[in-house]
Design an enzyme around this catalytic site. Structure first.
Site, PDB file in Angstrom:
ATOM      1  N   GLU A   1       3.081   4.278  -0.437  1.00  0.00           N
ATOM      2  CA  GLU A   1       3.874   4.529  -1.654  1.00  0.00           C
ATOM      3  C   GLU A   1       3.426   5.753  -2.443  1.00  0.00           C
ATOM      4  O   GLU A   1       3.164   5.691  -3.638  1.00  0.00           O
ATOM      5  CB  GLU A   1       3.871   3.279  -2.544  1.00  0.00           C
ATOM      6  CG  GLU A   1       4.437   2.055  -1.840  1.00  0.00           C
ATOM      7  CD  GLU A   1       4.349   0.782  -2.664  1.00  0.00           C
ATOM      8  OE1 GLU A   1       3.906   0.846  -3.831  1.00  0.00           O
ATOM      9  OE2 GLU A   1       4.721  -0.285  -2.145  1.00  0.00           O
TER      10      GLU A   1
ATOM     11  N   GLU B   1       8.027  -4.721   5.642  1.00  0.00           N
ATOM     12  CA  GLU B   1       7.906  -5.726   4.582  1.00  0.00           C
ATOM     13  C   GLU B   1       9.271  -6.354   4.297  1.00  0.00           C
ATOM     14  O   GLU B   1       9.701  -6.459   3.144  1.00  0.00           O
ATOM     15  CB  GLU B   1       7.320  -5.093   3.310  1.00  0.00           C
ATOM     16  CG  GLU B   1       5.988  -4.398   3.540  1.00  0.00           C
ATOM     17  CD  GLU B   1       5.362  -3.815   2.284  1.00  0.00           C
ATOM     18  OE1 GLU B   1       5.779  -4.227   1.173  1.00  0.00           O
ATOM     19  OE2 GLU B   1       4.450  -2.967   2.410  1.00  0.00           O
TER      20      GLU B   1
END
Length: 380
Positions: free
Chosen positions: A165, A270
């Site tokens: 991220e 995810e």
């Protein structure tokens, strides 16, 4: 006479309670050890790996139902939290490898593809890192952290989420302590360090919303710079936190095409489909965002209506049709959690909600979505 009737009623009630409790505690009453072919991992064995993120209790096999279901259904695992900095490296000169060691041993025992998650991330950092003042000290921390953690599991972990991220939704670099003190070269350096610490492991960049055009362009730019430097990077992880109101199928397909054109492996790392309203049309998975809730934001505390179960099933069915179409470009599809009761979406972005984003319900029973996904693969 009345006394004996009351005793019989009491004994009957006690027996019922005992049987119900036994059923809840007995894994075989919830998950049956069926034909090995009747599993996600075996149905998709010729397509891609099927993974799940597992928590500490599951790693230590303290959940009887999970202890049966995880190795039965999945051939890849990712740790939810136990390899993140705040857990595995709580102090400058202290590491906590207890759960990480157990996690790796669990994967080896069950002959699974083991993912390490994650080496460099701006969130869930140990508090001491925010007190680091100099760039030299931060570089020393990052170097020691990657060398120690990735080095410990060299040859044991199959793939690392090296950087997690690092981008904003507009594709620009996120203002993290790493960017502020080390500059954007910290990204290349992290991959370089990981490659030296564990030369055999696959190295991934992992992020949410990178199927969206602007952020995807930023990810491609970032990856090309790493590649141009000659530094090893093997894959890109698309987190896949989406909604039953419609996974962005065209954007996902475009992402598979564009990322694979870079010579990268692609994983959906995810995966979950939220069934609940998203405040302010929130997208993605920025764990720093939290919102106060209301009953309107938790509309299904006692179960998901059948109409939405069908909608969830359709969302997963459409996704897996797309995944199958590009099976030669996809390495892994990992669900973020094993069952609904475990999902992080019960506590984010609003605490105390009841969500239904996965293929197995809170009792570990397969849902309609599971059946629809399984039906996509011809039975031999």
């Amino acid at each position: 006479m009345k006394f004996f009737v009351r005793i019989r009623i009491l004994l009957t009630f006690t027996a019922i309670v005992f049987l119900q409790h036994s059923k809840a505690q007995n894994p075989s009453s919830v998950i049956k050890k069926t034909d090995k072919k009747a599993s996600l991992k075996n149905s998709f064995k010729n397509y891609f790996l099927i993974g799940a993120a597992i928590n500490a209790a599951q790693i230590e096999e303290k959940e009887p139902n999970a202890a049966i279901l995880i190795p039965q259904q999945f051939n890849s695992i990712t740790p939810e939290n136990i390899m993140k900095c705040e857990v595995i490296h709580p102090q400058w000169d202290k590491y906590n490898f207890d759960l990480a060691d157990k996690y790796v041993a669990y994967g080896k025992k069950n002959k699974m593809f083991i993912v390490g998650h994650t080496l460099v991330w701006h969130s869930q950092l140990s508090p001491f890192i925010n007190n680091i003042q100099s760039s030299d000290s931060l570089m020393m921390f990052m170097t020691n952290h990657i060398n120690t953690v990735a080095g410990r599991y060299a040859g044991k972990v199959n793939s690392w989420d090296v950087v997690n991220e690092a981008l904003n939704d507009d594709g620009t670099l996120r203002k993290s302590i790493f960017l502020e003190k080390l500059g954007e070269d910290y990204l290349r350096k992290a991959f370089e360090l990981a490659a030296k610490a564990d030369p055999k492991a696959e190295l991934y960049y992992n992020d949410y919303n990178i199927e969206q055009p602007k952020k995807r362009a930023g990810a491609i730019k970032l990856i090309k710079k790493i590649q141009a430097s000659g530094t090893k990077i093997d894959g890109v992880g698309i987190q896949a936190h989406w909604s039953i109101n419609g996974p962005p199928l065209q954007d996902i397909e475009n992402s598979i095409i564009e990322f694979s054109a870079l010579g990268l492996k692609i994983s959906f790392t995810e995966l979950d489909l939220t069934a609940l309203p998203n405040p302010w049309d929130l997208k993605g998975a920025d764990v720093n965002q939290n919102f106060e809730g209301s009953p309107f934001m938790n509309p299904y505390p006692n179960g998901l209506p059948d109409s939405l179960q069908r909608k969830l099933a359709k969302g997963y069915e459409d996704l897996f049709k797309l995944f199958i179409k590009y099976k030669n470009k996809i390495e892994r599809v990992t669900f973020w959690g094993v069952n609904d009761g475990q999902s992080w979406l019960n506590g984010w972005p609003i605490k105390g909600r009841t969500n239904y984003p996965l293929l197995f319900d809170s009792n570990f029973k397969p849902k309609l979505a599971y059946k629809k996904v399984m039906a996509l693969v011809p039975k031999k």
